[in-house]
Design a protein around this motif. Structure first.
Motif, PDB file in Angstrom:
ATOM      1  N   GLY A  87      23.206 -22.768 -23.326  1.00 14.65           N
ATOM      2  CA  GLY A  87      24.105 -23.693 -24.009  1.00 14.65           C
ATOM      3  C   GLY A  87      24.858 -23.016 -25.143  1.00 14.65           C
ATOM      4  O   GLY A  87      26.058 -23.236 -25.325  1.00 14.65           O
ATOM      5  N   CYS A  88      24.161 -22.172 -25.905  1.00 15.85           N
ATOM      6  CA  CYS A  88      24.825 -21.416 -26.974  1.00 15.85           C
ATOM      7  C   CYS A  88      25.890 -20.488 -26.382  1.00 15.85           C
ATOM      8  O   CYS A  88      26.975 -20.326 -26.950  1.00 15.85           O
ATOM      9  N   GLY A  89      25.556 -19.892 -25.254  1.00 18.97           N
ATOM     10  CA  GLY A  89      26.513 -19.005 -24.590  1.00 18.97           C
ATOM     11  C   GLY A  89      27.777 -19.744 -24.180  1.00 18.97           C
ATOM     12  O   GLY A  89      28.891 -19.237 -24.347  1.00 18.97           O
ATOM     13  N   TYR A  90      27.606 -20.958 -23.636  1.00 23.99           N
ATOM     14  CA  TYR A  90      28.775 -21.759 -23.267  1.00 23.99           C
ATOM     15  C   TYR A  90      29.585 -22.123 -24.511  1.00 23.99           C
ATOM     16  O   TYR A  90      30.803 -22.082 -24.512  1.00 23.99           O
ATOM     17  N   LYS A  91      28.875 -22.462 -25.585  1.00 22.52           N
ATOM     18  CA  LYS A  91      29.534 -22.899 -26.821  1.00 22.52           C
ATOM     19  C   LYS A  91      30.390 -21.790 -27.429  1.00 22.52           C
ATOM     20  O   LYS A  91      31.496 -22.037 -27.898  1.00 22.52           O
ATOM     21  N   PHE A  92      29.862 -20.556 -27.417  1.00 23.59           N
ATOM     22  CA  PHE A  92      30.561 -19.450 -28.063  1.00 23.59           C
ATOM     23  C   PHE A  92      31.242 -18.495 -27.075  1.00 23.59           C
ATOM     24  O   PHE A  92      31.642 -17.397 -27.462  1.00 23.59           O
ATOM     25  N   ASP A  93      31.371 -18.893 -25.810  1.00 23.09           N
ATOM     26  CA  ASP A  93      32.027 -18.074 -24.774  1.00 23.09           C
ATOM     27  C   ASP A  93      31.437 -16.668 -24.687  1.00 23.09           C
ATOM     28  O   ASP A  93      32.152 -15.670 -24.661  1.00 23.09           O
ATOM     29  N   ILE A  94      30.114 -16.600 -24.657  1.00 25.73           N
ATOM     30  CA  ILE A  94      29.409 -15.319 -24.533  1.00 25.73           C
ATOM     31  C   ILE A  94      29.261 -15.018 -23.041  1.00 25.73           C
ATOM     32  O   ILE A  94      28.899 -15.899 -22.263  1.00 25.73           O
ATOM     33  N   PRO A  95      29.515 -13.777 -22.616  1.00 30.31           N
ATOM     34  CA  PRO A  95      29.363 -13.443 -21.193  1.00 30.31           C
ATOM     35  C   PRO A  95      27.932 -13.679 -20.711  1.00 30.31           C
ATOM     36  O   PRO A  95      26.962 -13.446 -21.448  1.00 30.31           O
ATOM     37  N   SER A  96      27.811 -14.145 -19.482  1.00 27.58           N
ATOM     38  CA  SER A  96      26.480 -14.495 -18.951  1.00 27.58           C
ATOM     39  C   SER A  96      25.539 -13.293 -18.922  1.00 27.58           C
ATOM     40  O   SER A  96      24.330 -13.454 -19.025  1.00 27.58           O
ATOM     41  N   GLU A  97      26.071 -12.068 -18.786  1.00 26.81           N
ATOM     42  CA  GLU A  97      25.214 -10.877 -18.791  1.00 26.81           C
ATOM     43  C   GLU A  97      24.512 -10.737 -20.139  1.00 26.81           C
ATOM     44  O   GLU A  97      23.335 -10.391 -20.196  1.00 26.81           O
ATOM     45  N   LYS A  98      25.231 -10.996 -21.217  1.00 28.73           N
ATOM     46  CA  LYS A  98      24.629 -10.894 -22.546  1.00 28.73           C
ATOM     47  C   LYS A  98      23.645 -12.040 -22.776  1.00 28.73           C
ATOM     48  O   LYS A  98      22.596 -11.857 -23.402  1.00 28.73           O
ATOM     49  N   VAL A  99      23.954 -13.216 -22.260  1.00 29.53           N
ATOM     50  CA  VAL A  99      23.074 -14.377 -22.426  1.00 29.53           C
ATOM     51  C   VAL A  99      21.727 -14.125 -21.755  1.00 29.53           C
ATOM     52  O   VAL A  99      20.673 -14.436 -22.317  1.00 29.53           O
ATOM     53  N   THR A 100      21.742 -13.528 -20.575  1.00 26.85           N
ATOM     54  CA  THR A 100      20.480 -13.285 -19.864  1.00 26.85           C
ATOM     55  C   THR A 100      19.632 -12.196 -20.519  1.00 26.85           C
ATOM     56  O   THR A 100      18.441 -12.123 -20.272  1.00 26.85           O
ATOM     57  N   GLU A 101      20.244 -11.358 -21.359  1.00 25.76           N
ATOM     58  CA  GLU A 101      19.500 -10.293 -22.036  1.00 25.76           C
ATOM     59  C   GLU A 101      18.776 -10.768 -23.293  1.00 25.76           C
ATOM     60  O   GLU A 101      17.940 -10.052 -23.833  1.00 25.76           O
TER      61      GLU A 101
END
Length: 138
Positions: A87-101
């Motif tokens: 959810g934070c990744g969606y909120k701040f447009d973080i790439p999914s690769e970084k979110v999974t790390e």
């Protein structure tokens, strides 16, 4: 206004990612990440840590962690954290690769102890009387 416009885009992405009926709790935690108060990615991640891991509610009273509303088991806490981080990744447009790390800043649970080998009891001879069987009738 069409239904897709009723919820913010972040919430829609959480709904799509956790669409299965059994994933409703993780959808909720993903949306909590979308609605986190933090203004930065790091602040959002720290809120996920607070939401998903049990901490004492009363300062210096470890027993009060039992009344914390976060999930209790280690696997539930990890699943909660990853859902919140998405959810934070969606909120701040973080790439999914970084979110999974991203990993929680909590210590990993200790590995389970190795299973102790137990020897089976020796086989009993048929027809022998054992001590745990009474020899008299009632």
């Amino acid at each position: 206004m069409i239904p897709q416009q009723w919820t913010p885009p972040c919430g829609n992405q959480c709904t799509n990612k956790y669409a299965a009926l059994m994933q409703i709790p993780w959808r909720v935690f993903c949306k909590k990440g979308c609605n986190a108060d933090g203004d930065t990615w790091e602040e959002c991640l720290s809120e996920c840590d607070e939401i998903c891991y049990k901490d004492p509610v009363l300062k210096d009273q470890q027993w009060s962690a039992y009344i914390d509303r976060s999930p209790g088991s280690a696997t539930y806490s990890q699943d909660c954290f990853h859902a919140c981080v998405s959810g934070c990744g969606y909120k701040f447009d973080i790439p999914s690769e970084k979110v999974t790390e991203v990993h929680p800043n909590r210590p990993l649970p200790p590995p389970p102890p190795p299973a102790a080998k137990t020897n089976p009891p020796p086989p009993r001879k048929s027809g022998s009387i054992t001590e745990d069987v009474p020899s008299t009738s009632a």
